[in-house]
Motif scaffolding. Sequence first.
Motif, short mmCIF file in Angstrom:
data_model
loop_
_atom_site.label_atom_id
_atom_site.label_comp_id
_atom_site.label_asym_id
_atom_site.label_seq_id
_atom_site.Cartn_x
_atom_site.Cartn_y
_atom_site.Cartn_z
N TRP A 15 15.35 -49.35 -43.13
CA TRP A 15 13.90 -49.27 -43.74
C TRP A 15 13.42 -48.02 -43.45
O TRP A 15 13.53 -47.48 -42.40
N ASP A 46 11.62 -49.31 -35.67
CA ASP A 46 12.95 -50.03 -36.28
C ASP A 46 14.22 -49.24 -35.66
O ASP A 46 14.11 -47.97 -35.63
N SER A 95 8.79 -54.47 -48.01
CA SER A 95 8.18 -55.24 -47.23
C SER A 95 7.17 -54.32 -46.38
O SER A 95 6.72 -53.47 -46.72
N SER A 129 20.66 -54.78 -51.44
CA SER A 129 19.16 -55.05 -50.75
C SER A 129 18.70 -53.73 -50.94
O SER A 129 17.54 -53.53 -50.82
N ASN A 167 5.83 -53.71 -41.89
CA ASN A 167 6.30 -53.53 -40.44
C ASN A 167 5.06 -53.09 -39.69
O ASN A 167 4.04 -52.66 -40.01
N THR A 222 13.11 -59.43 -42.76
CA THR A 222 13.69 -58.14 -43.17
C THR A 222 14.84 -57.66 -41.95
O THR A 222 14.93 -56.34 -42.10
N ILE A 268 7.77 -60.23 -44.02
CA ILE A 268 8.17 -59.56 -42.73
C ILE A 268 9.29 -60.49 -42.03
O ILE A 268 9.90 -59.92 -41.44
N ARG A 302 10.60 -49.44 -47.21
CA ARG A 302 11.52 -49.93 -48.39
C ARG A 302 12.83 -49.70 -47.88
O ARG A 302 13.29 -48.87 -46.99
N PHE A 303 13.63 -50.49 -48.20
CA PHE A 303 15.30 -50.62 -47.78
C PHE A 303 15.91 -49.56 -48.46
O PHE A 303 15.87 -49.80 -49.73
#
Length: 408
Positions: A394, A291, A285, A280, A287, A266, A263, A388-389
């Motif tokens: 994200w 965001d 990751s 990327s 959170n 990120t 984290i 997930r990016f």
Amino acid sequence: MKKGFFGLAAGTALITALSVSSAFAQKKYDTGASDTEIKIGQTVPFSGPASPYATIGRTQAAYFKMINDQGGINGRKIKLIQYDDAYSPPKTVEQVRKLVEGDGVLLTFQLIGTPPNAAVQKYLNAKKVPQLFAATGASRFTDPKHFPWTMGFNPNYFVEGRIYGQYILKEHPNAKVGVLYQDDDLGKDYLNGLKAGLGEKAKTMVVAEASYEVSDPTIDSQILKIKAAGADLLFSAATPKQAAQAIKKLYELNWHPVHILDINATSVGAVMKPAGLEASKGVISVNYGKDPLDPTWKNDPGMKKYFDFMAKYYPDGDANSNFNTYGYSTAQLMAEVLQRCGDDLTRANVMKQATSLKNVTGDLALPGMSINTSPTDYRVNKQLQMMRFDGERWQLFGPILEDKSPAS
């Protein structure tokens, strides 16, 4: 005569009661607090290998400027004293001593980084100076038995690592796991947590481990070692610079393992963009906060407050950076604790308030998540959600994961 006596006794009792009441109402201060001011101090890597984190400190300074413009906390202005430690533990020691013994701060707030916090933890506990909401999730910073004056803010690294291990078992049960980790408490906690999550299968699933020092110019050789071991899933327990290097190197090698990132690394602006947005894509990751790039929160009241704050108090900052949302959330929690202290601004009461938070939700907490602490559980953030990016931002997925087991 009796009437006069009892009248006098009653009057004396009333005076005594009033004086006792007055005594209880008196303001209590330790070094760093007064009728007009509360002094708090922190070290920030404004320079050095972890300088991408510097914007966190700038956001926090801007937040307390906003608080002061609004009249302060219980009528007292916040004086935030910041020193650059360049993410160098010896420098942190020097600067924190200056904050405590020279500037006379009431507490330290959000010292940034695991090695810097570790370097001053024993000193601050010996001095009984709160080391509040340290910007690290290493297990040693949520250990009230041994360090009662220290509270970390970040999700516990061991717990986060354990969550990744459990996720891998469920979604990638046959994975060959390679681990890139920072050679300090941060990286080791993540590695141990991951193995705990994998359980007995860790012995066969983890095929490579490669550590790096923060001062290393690149992590190319570590990535090549992990690739050569046949890994098809990479867990990077890294800080921003090395995380970006890892993503970039995978792309250059045209190697596409499942990539899980901790984290701390990120930030789209500090990690994904330098590494390459296309490179990327697909990184996984967790959170616990909203965001700013996610349109889900476009009309969210908390997010609107944050964007208004950034526009007025930190216009040069990247409002879309999760480092800045982190700075905002940590400063908001610090203000909440000081507000709860009322006129008892002693170091003991600061810790009492910080360790008795119940269902506290900040402007940027994900729905369903709240902060709960106790004298025996110093962990601030125990709830996480996978993400997930997608090459731009994200995307959250899956349920809220709440860790109710021991911190280590």
